[in-house]
Design an enzyme around this catalytic site. Structure first.
Site, PDB file in Angstrom:
ATOM      1  CE  LYS A   1      -2.112  -0.904   3.825  1.00 27.09           C
ATOM      2  NZ  LYS A   1      -1.475  -2.176   4.154  1.00 27.09           N
TER       3      LYS A   1
ATOM      4  NE  ARG B   1      -6.117   0.604  10.463  1.00 26.20           N
ATOM      5  CZ  ARG B   1      -4.976  -0.034  10.343  1.00 26.20           C
ATOM      6  NH1 ARG B   1      -4.916  -1.315  10.525  1.00 26.20           N
ATOM      7  NH2 ARG B   1      -3.876   0.627  10.062  1.00 26.20           N
TER       8      ARG B   1
ATOM      9  NE  ARG C   1       7.679  -5.238   6.433  1.00 27.55           N
ATOM     10  CZ  ARG C   1       6.554  -4.592   6.652  1.00 27.55           C
ATOM     11  NH1 ARG C   1       6.037  -3.843   5.720  1.00 27.55           N
ATOM     12  NH2 ARG C   1       5.913  -4.702   7.793  1.00 27.55           N
TER      13      ARG C   1
ATOM     14  NE  ARG D   1       8.515  -3.304  10.224  1.00 26.27           N
ATOM     15  CZ  ARG D   1       7.553  -2.604   9.651  1.00 26.27           C
ATOM     16  NH1 ARG D   1       7.838  -1.721   8.725  1.00 26.27           N
ATOM     17  NH2 ARG D   1       6.295  -2.793   9.979  1.00 26.27           N
TER      18      ARG D   1
ATOM     19  NE  ARG E   1       1.384  -6.572  11.491  1.00 28.79           N
ATOM     20  CZ  ARG E   1       2.507  -6.247  10.864  1.00 28.79           C
ATOM     21  NH1 ARG E   1       3.629  -6.897  11.116  1.00 28.79           N
ATOM     22  NH2 ARG E   1       2.521  -5.281   9.983  1.00 28.79           N
TER      23      ARG E   1
END
Length: 183
Positions: free
Chosen positions: A13, A88, A127, A129, A140
């Site tokens: 996004k 959301r 990524r 993280r 998630r």
């Protein structure tokens, strides 16, 4: 141009939104960013949200909507905006419609980046993280799908949903988005 972008974490996004912002000169509005800005600028709504955020609590919808409304009134939103990851939920979408009606605006397109879970997991692995462990990513994704499945149906019923295949080259995905929004 009044757009909403949504998709699962890792769908791209933010990357695709940057292209739209650059090409069309509209601001990308992320609720997290505007909440932090409202707090740092000491706006009345920011003063209410700040202690909640500092305590790690969710900011209630009415505060988030108020802060989004403040942001949408800013001069750089006159030509349009791209809401990134908001709304959301259906109640947030309904509240956003009321705010936009007050401002004489309406959502034109809701771009939904569709990416399979296995691709998301692969992207998130890259990524590096701390919050991108496979179990956390799946949690998630599950939460995202639970919240947004009704929202997708809501926007589909209104003829605003633009599902986009979020797998491919950045250019291919950007081209699909531009075709979907008629630009």
């Amino acid at each position: 141009m009044h757009l909403v972008f949504f998709g699962p974490p890792g769908a791209g996004k933010g990357t695709q939104a940057q292209g739209i912002v650059a090409d069309y000169g509209v601001p990308q509005i992320s609720t997290g960013d505007i909440l932090r800005a409202a707090v740092s600028n000491g706006t009345p709504l920011g003063q209410q949200a700040g202690p909640l955020m500092a305590a790690g609590k969710l900011v209630p919808d009415e505060l988030v909507i108020g802060i989004v409304e403040e942001r949408l009134k800013e001069r750089d939103c006159e030509r349009g905006f791209l809401l990134d990851g908001f709304p959301r939920t259906i109640p947030q979408a309904q509240s956003l419609e009321v705010v936009l009606q007050r401002l004489g605006k309406s959502i034109e397109h809701v771009v939904s980046l569709e990416v399979p879970d296995d691709v998301i997991h692969e992207r998130m692995k890259g990524r590096g993280r701390a919050d991108d462990s496979p179990a956390t990513v799946q949690k998630r994704l599950d939460e995202f799908r639970k919240l947004t499945a009704p929202l997708k149906a809501y926007y589909q019923e209104r003829g605003l949903l633009r599902p986009i295949n979020g797998v491919g080259t950045l250019e291919d995905i950007a081209g699909a988005i531009k075709r979907a929004i008629g630009r």
